[in-house]
Design a protein around this motif. Structure first.
Motif, mmCIF file in Angstrom:
data_model
loop_
_atom_site.group_PDB
_atom_site.id
_atom_site.type_symbol
_atom_site.label_atom_id
_atom_site.label_comp_id
_atom_site.label_asym_id
_atom_site.label_seq_id
_atom_site.Cartn_x
_atom_site.Cartn_y
_atom_site.Cartn_z
ATOM 1 N N ILE A 322 0.897 -1.146 -0.046
ATOM 2 C CA ILE A 322 -0.028 -0.240 0.126
ATOM 3 C C ILE A 322 0.942 1.177 -0.006
ATOM 4 N N LYS A 323 0.765 2.160 -0.910
ATOM 5 C CA LYS A 323 1.540 3.464 -1.097
ATOM 6 C C LYS A 323 0.534 4.533 -0.808
ATOM 7 N N ILE A 324 0.937 5.388 0.009
ATOM 8 C CA ILE A 324 0.107 6.497 0.092
ATOM 9 C C ILE A 324 0.864 7.555 -0.209
ATOM 10 N N GLU A 325 0.441 8.385 -1.358
ATOM 11 C CA GLU A 325 1.138 9.876 -1.675
ATOM 12 C C GLU A 325 0.294 11.142 -1.467
ATOM 13 N N ILE A 326 0.229 11.345 -0.067
ATOM 14 C CA ILE A 326 -0.635 12.654 0.346
ATOM 15 C C ILE A 326 0.202 13.416 1.201
ATOM 16 N N ALA A 327 0.123 14.624 0.739
ATOM 17 C CA ALA A 327 0.938 15.683 1.723
ATOM 18 C C ALA A 327 0.426 15.759 3.310
ATOM 19 N N LEU A 359 2.342 -9.684 -6.997
ATOM 20 C CA LEU A 359 2.663 -8.084 -6.801
ATOM 21 C C LEU A 359 1.758 -7.397 -6.683
ATOM 22 N N PRO A 360 0.843 -7.421 -5.779
ATOM 23 C CA PRO A 360 -0.415 -6.423 -5.862
ATOM 24 C C PRO A 360 -0.059 -5.090 -5.119
ATOM 25 N N VAL A 361 -0.506 -4.187 -5.730
ATOM 26 C CA VAL A 361 -0.071 -2.484 -5.111
ATOM 27 C C VAL A 361 -1.491 -1.994 -4.984
ATOM 28 N N LEU A 362 -1.724 -1.202 -3.983
ATOM 29 C CA LEU A 362 -2.757 -0.258 -3.717
ATOM 30 C C LEU A 362 -2.273 1.071 -3.512
ATOM 31 N N ARG A 363 -2.656 1.973 -4.429
ATOM 32 C CA ARG A 363 -1.901 3.246 -4.267
ATOM 33 C C ARG A 363 -3.048 4.206 -3.935
ATOM 34 N N VAL A 364 -2.922 5.143 -3.071
ATOM 35 C CA VAL A 364 -3.561 6.144 -2.585
ATOM 36 C C VAL A 364 -2.918 7.490 -2.936
ATOM 37 N N ILE A 374 -8.589 12.700 -4.921
ATOM 38 C CA ILE A 374 -8.119 11.716 -4.357
ATOM 39 C C ILE A 374 -8.373 10.514 -5.177
ATOM 40 N N ALA A 375 -7.281 9.929 -5.457
ATOM 41 C CA ALA A 375 -7.265 8.679 -6.608
ATOM 42 C C ALA A 375 -6.785 7.346 -5.643
ATOM 43 N N ILE A 376 -7.731 6.519 -5.958
ATOM 44 C CA ILE A 376 -7.480 4.941 -5.351
ATOM 45 C C ILE A 376 -7.165 4.140 -6.341
ATOM 46 N N SER A 377 -5.967 3.623 -6.645
ATOM 47 C CA SER A 377 -5.881 2.713 -7.627
ATOM 48 C C SER A 377 -5.192 1.310 -7.436
ATOM 49 N N ASP A 378 -5.622 0.586 -8.195
ATOM 50 C CA ASP A 378 -5.336 -0.906 -7.844
ATOM 51 C C ASP A 378 -4.584 -1.515 -9.199
ATOM 52 N N ASN A 379 -3.591 -2.574 -9.157
ATOM 53 C CA ASN A 379 -3.285 -3.094 -10.284
ATOM 54 C C ASN A 379 -3.931 -4.594 -10.508
ATOM 55 N N GLY A 380 -5.150 -4.646 -10.216
ATOM 56 C CA GLY A 380 -6.024 -5.636 -10.121
ATOM 57 C C GLY A 380 -6.385 -6.068 -11.655
#
Length: 437
Positions: A322-327, A359-364, A374-380
């Motif tokens: 899980i990757k969170i890219e929020i200031a 290699l599942p990744v959830l990105r916020v 706010i973008a919530i992405s997955d590589n599903g």
């Protein structure tokens, strides 16, 4: 050296007269032909210079007119030392130049003001002539089509091949609807036209508005009305059935009857009761769609909000990166409980979509411009193209055990915050939900 015009003309006339007198003297009296030739030469030069000097006023006036024609307002004329009449003339020319400069400046300011006003509009505006040459395309339309300023209508065929012809053919006061796809987002365009005459040439002015949000809102209202009717009718039927089945069960259990008959009746009544309770729970769940409370706005820290959500779902996301890219300082205004419900639902959807993926990744990710996104992405596995337009419809679900109200409820909550929620997906590559508030 001598600036006074009259005096300069008088001196030049005296010089020419003296040269003519000398010429006559050397031709008729002293008879010196060689000197006469010299005097003729100087006389011609003096006459030419005199004509050139007198013609200076015409040259100045021509220069003045050409400057106005070319909108060059830097040309000025010396007013002093040339006599009263020339002082008045050049003074008037300088005043006219200054006046035209002021008019041009006011026109430029008005143009910039109108340009800023058109760019400030949230409705897309485009203007073009009968040849399809685009003269104006405001920022809202550039942003809507994700394109820079274009030169010709034919360039719009890159968005949709029907669009250029539609804009050319649409008549004044006519309204057309068109669906186009821009960056995997489906736009419902409402197109309205008008015409105006400028410099004896007709121009067409087109306003283009994406009414997808309004259509979605109307669709949601229709579903809400349907849900209210269904809930009312179902509850009117379910409540007495539940009560009656429970009462009959008690009567049968307390009455002396054949054991086999009692067992069959009891089992049947239990089935009725269980089914009735299930139906009642079903209607209670969908009733949530019509009873969302009014948002209680407070300032929310997005970074803390999502870190708290990730903690809540950590048992379901152990194998997911899980990757969170929020200031850390990013803030939004909204209802904490309602928005948390939306984001938990979207995060859980992403986690479920990653089930079984390598290699599942959830990105916020979050960013801000005129809104907060706010973008919530997955590589599903992604969502099929024929289903992506339906996922926000109440009761529609792509899951085996889904209720079909999660995304519909989320969209309604975001609309109560005057925002929008959209989705893009590529089958086999992943899905991105974007919430804009």
């Amino acid at each position: 050296m001598i600036k006074n015009f009259r005096l300069s003309v008088l001196i030049r006339l005296l010089i020419i007269s003296a040269l003519i007198t000398l010429l006559v003297y050397f031709l008729l009296v002293d008879v010196r032909y060689l000197r006469s030739v010299y005097i003729v030469f100087f006389l011609v030069v003096a006459i030419i210079e005199f004509i050139w000097y007198v013609d200076k006023t015409n040259r100045d006036f021509t220069s003045f007119l050409l400057s106005l024609l070319q909108e060059d307002f830097t040309t000025t004329f010396q007013e002093k030392g040339k006599g009263k009449s020339f002082k008045n003339l050049y003074g008037a020319l300088n005043k006219i130049t200054k006046k035209f400069e002021q008019i041009s400046s006011a026109k430029e300011i008005q143009h910039l003001y109108l340009e800023a006003l058109v760019d400030h509009l949230r409705v897309g505006i485009i203007s073009f002539d009968k040849n399809g040459k685009i003269h104006m395309m405001n920022l809202a339309l550039q942003k809507m089509f994700d394109r820079p300023q274009m030169a010709f209508l034919s360039n719009l065929s890159g968005i949709d091949e029907r669009l250029p012809n539609l804009l050319l053919e649409i008549k004044p006061k006519e309204n057309r609807l068109l669906k186009v796809k821009v960056k995997d987002e489906l736009l419902h365009l409402s197109i309205h036209a008008s015409e105006f005459l400028l410099d004896k040439e007709f121009y067409k002015l087109i306003s283009i508005q994406n009414i997808k949000n309004e259509l979605d809102s109307n669709e949601l209202d229709a579903w809400q009305k349907l849900i209210r009717v269904l809930t009312h009718e179902i509850m009117n039927s379910v409540t007495p059935i539940t009560s009656l089945s429970g009462t009959l069960r008690q009567i049968v259990e307390n009455s002396p009857h054949d054991d086999q008959t009692i067992d069959k009746v009891t089992q049947g009544l239990e089935a009725i009761e269980l089914r009735s309770k299930g139906l009642q729970n079903f209607t209670d769940a969908y009733r949530k769609l019509t009873k969302i409370p009014t948002p209680n706005y407070t300032s929310l820290n997005l970074d803390k909000l999502f870190k708290r959500i990730i903690i809540l779902v950590q048992d379901q996301s152990k194998d997911i990166e899980i990757k969170i890219e929020i200031a850390q300082e990013m803030q939004i205004m909204g209802d904490k409980d309602l928005l948390e419900q939306v984001f938990i639902n979207l995060v859980k959807n992403g986690i479920e979509a990653l089930e079984g993926r390598k290699l599942p990744v959830l990105r916020v990710k979050a960013w801000q411009d005129d809104q907060t996104h706010i973008a919530i992405s997955d590589n599903g596995s992604g969502i099929d193209e024929d289903k992506i337009d339906k996922i926000f419809i109440p009761f529609f679900t792509t899951k085996k055990e889904g209720s079909g109200i999660g995304l519909a409820l989320s969209r309604q909550i975001i609309r109560l915050h005057n925002g929008n929620i959209g989705v893009t997906s590529v089958p086999g590559e992943g899905t991105t939900f974007i919430v804009s508030i």
